[in-house]
Design an enzyme around this catalytic site. Structure first.
Site, PDB file in Angstrom:
ATOM      1  N   SER A 174     -12.338  -6.029  -6.844  1.00  0.00           N
ATOM      2  CA  SER A 174     -11.146  -5.634  -6.055  1.00  0.00           C
ATOM      3  C   SER A 174     -11.470  -5.284  -4.685  1.00  0.00           C
ATOM      4  O   SER A 174     -12.190  -4.589  -4.141  1.00  0.00           O
ATOM      5  CB  SER A 174     -10.204  -4.832  -6.842  1.00  0.00           C
ATOM      6  N   GLU A 215      -9.516  -3.862  -1.115  1.00  0.00           N
ATOM      7  CA  GLU A 215      -8.369  -2.989  -0.334  1.00  0.00           C
ATOM      8  C   GLU A 215      -8.198  -3.413   1.022  1.00  0.00           C
ATOM      9  O   GLU A 215      -9.321  -3.414   1.885  1.00  0.00           O
ATOM     10  CB  GLU A 215      -8.754  -1.493  -0.731  1.00  0.00           C
ATOM     11  N   HIS A 235      -0.238  -0.034  -3.388  1.00  0.00           N
ATOM     12  CA  HIS A 235      -0.319   1.625  -3.546  1.00  0.00           C
ATOM     13  C   HIS A 235       1.151   2.033  -3.272  1.00  0.00           C
ATOM     14  O   HIS A 235       1.676   1.840  -2.442  1.00  0.00           O
ATOM     15  CB  HIS A 235      -1.393   2.128  -2.212  1.00  0.00           C
ATOM     16  N   ASP A 291      -0.906  11.617   0.522  1.00  0.00           N
ATOM     17  CA  ASP A 291      -0.991  13.109   1.416  1.00  0.00           C
ATOM     18  C   ASP A 291       0.279  12.965   2.527  1.00  0.00           C
ATOM     19  O   ASP A 291       0.806  11.923   2.638  1.00  0.00           O
ATOM     20  CB  ASP A 291      -1.997  12.966   2.354  1.00  0.00           C
ATOM     21  N   TYR A 307     -11.874  11.354  -8.400  1.00  0.00           N
ATOM     22  CA  TYR A 307     -12.963  11.760  -7.350  1.00  0.00           C
ATOM     23  C   TYR A 307     -14.019  12.325  -8.152  1.00  0.00           C
ATOM     24  O   TYR A 307     -14.113  13.548  -8.600  1.00  0.00           O
ATOM     25  CB  TYR A 307     -11.900  12.920  -6.673  1.00  0.00           C
ATOM     26  N   LYS A 355      -3.205  11.922 -15.902  1.00  0.00           N
ATOM     27  CA  LYS A 355      -2.797  10.776 -15.334  1.00  0.00           C
ATOM     28  C   LYS A 355      -2.888   9.783 -16.493  1.00  0.00           C
ATOM     29  O   LYS A 355      -1.913   9.171 -16.425  1.00  0.00           O
ATOM     30  CB  LYS A 355      -3.395  10.580 -13.949  1.00  0.00           C
ATOM     31  N   PHE A 388     -13.462  10.315   8.460  1.00  0.00           N
ATOM     32  CA  PHE A 388     -12.742  10.001   6.934  1.00  0.00           C
ATOM     33  C   PHE A 388     -13.332  10.969   6.028  1.00  0.00           C
ATOM     34  O   PHE A 388     -12.456  11.586   5.186  1.00  0.00           O
ATOM     35  CB  PHE A 388     -13.028   8.732   6.436  1.00  0.00           C
ATOM     36  N   HIS A 445     -14.606  -1.671  -6.353  1.00  0.00           N
ATOM     37  CA  HIS A 445     -13.560  -1.877  -5.431  1.00  0.00           C
ATOM     38  C   HIS A 445     -13.924  -1.421  -4.010  1.00  0.00           C
ATOM     39  O   HIS A 445     -14.245  -0.337  -3.931  1.00  0.00           O
ATOM     40  CB  HIS A 445     -12.569  -0.785  -6.064  1.00  0.00           C
TER      41      HIS A 445
END
Ligand code: FAD
Length: 287
Positions: free
Chosen positions: A9, A11, A70, A102, A138, A158, A209, A259
């Protein structure tokens, strides 16, 4: 040749200008040569790209492209979230990347939802199994997590709420990913967790980042990248080799797919995918 089970995938983030949008659509066309399972489109902090994300997602979908928006709840009410998700469902979108997100500084959070597991539960409650739900994971642990084990416990939350799979924050240390997978399995997580891959394109942006999102650039790598100075071409060539090697290790050791955080650019991601030999054979493409 792509393994049947392998998932690929790409993004994007929504462009801010008409020129950026045109370029993005061209990059999408070019990356489609690799026959990804889907493209995803980010949602700006606090819903700041709500309209742009929706416009790009529905445009790509109307062109027959598999695409996943998203989504985070930011300061939105449940009613406005439902309106947006209804629009996605009615347009025929079948996958969502569900996040807490965020908040931009100075903006308060939603009073109705606090963590991503609540968004997953909300979508399942109102839309049943219509959507394939992806959640964030993460391997180097979320920067606000109280502890390693708590973060994995919340990730499990989740999945328990109905997520189908995870996509990780990017990382350059494959051990962090495999250790994380082991810990997830021990915590009872059985769903696939796809590694997020960040091509190395620009040293300053990457460090900015990474510092913000808690993705570690190992010291040796930071020093090596720094040493290229303004020589972007050499930095990219080194980065391409390094990230190709990272992906190789991940795939050889059982990662279920990749991804790519494309940063809306074709070449860096395409070079890595080609180096890995992840091209569809002419025979497969014809069948
Ligand atoms: P959560 O899963 O809610 O976790 C957030 C923090 O709270 C963690 O520290 C966790 O340990 C803790 N926590 C979780 N649940 C609980 C609970 N029940 N009780 C107490 N603590 C809890 N950001 C954007 O703004 N837009 C995007 O499009 C976007 N796309 C992303 C895509 C991927 C693949 C990834 C990995 C990240 C993305 N992000 C995006 C960044 C993400 O929004 C931030 O990292 C955000 O801070 C956390 O979102 P989350 O969904 O992981 O939150």
């Amino acid at each position: 040749m792509i393994d049947q089970k392998f998932r690929l995938s790409f993004e994007f983030f929504p462009a801010k200008t008409p020129e950026g949008r045109e370029k993005l659509l061209e990059v999408r066309r070019q990356l489609s040569e690799f026959e990804p399972d889907f493209f995803s489109v980010t949602y700006g902090a606090g819903g700041s790209t709500r309209d742009n994300t929706k416009e790009l997602v529905t445009h790509l979908h109307s062109q027959g492209v598999a695409v996943a928006p998203h989504l985070s709840f930011g300061g939105d009410t449940q009613e406005s979230m439902r309106q947006l998700i209804d629009e996605y469902r009615d347009a025929g979108i079948e996958r969502i990347v569900a996040l807490r997100g965020d908040m931009p500084s100075g903006v308060g959070g939603s009073f109705e939802m606090v963590y991503a597991n609540e968004l997953v539960a909300f979508i399942r409650e109102h839309y049943g199994d219509h959507f394939q739900l992806e959640v964030a994971a993460y391997p180097e642990i979320h920067p606000q997590a109280k502890s390693y084990t708590e973060d994995i416990r919340y990730l499990k939350g989740k999945f328990d709420a109905g997520a189908n799979s995870g996509i990780t924050q990017y990382f350059y240390n494959p051990d962090a990913y495999f250790y994380f997978l082991d810990q997830c399995h021990k915590a009872g997580i059985e769903q696939p967790i796809y590694p997020g891959i960040m091509p190395i394109i620009n040293f300053r942006n990457l460090t900015r980042f990474s510092d913000a999102c808690g993705a570690e650039i190992p010291r040796w790598l930071r020093k090596r990248l720094e040493s290229f100075g303004e020589d972007t071409e050499s930095l990219r060539a080194f980065g391409e080799e390094l990230v190709t090697e990272l992906c190789d290790v991940l795939l050889e050791n059982g990662a279920p797919g990749l991804h790519f955080y494309t940063m809306n650019q074709y070449q860096p991601t395409a070079n890595i995918v080609r180096n890995l030999g992840l091209t569809v054979s002419a025979e497969d493409a014809a069948s």
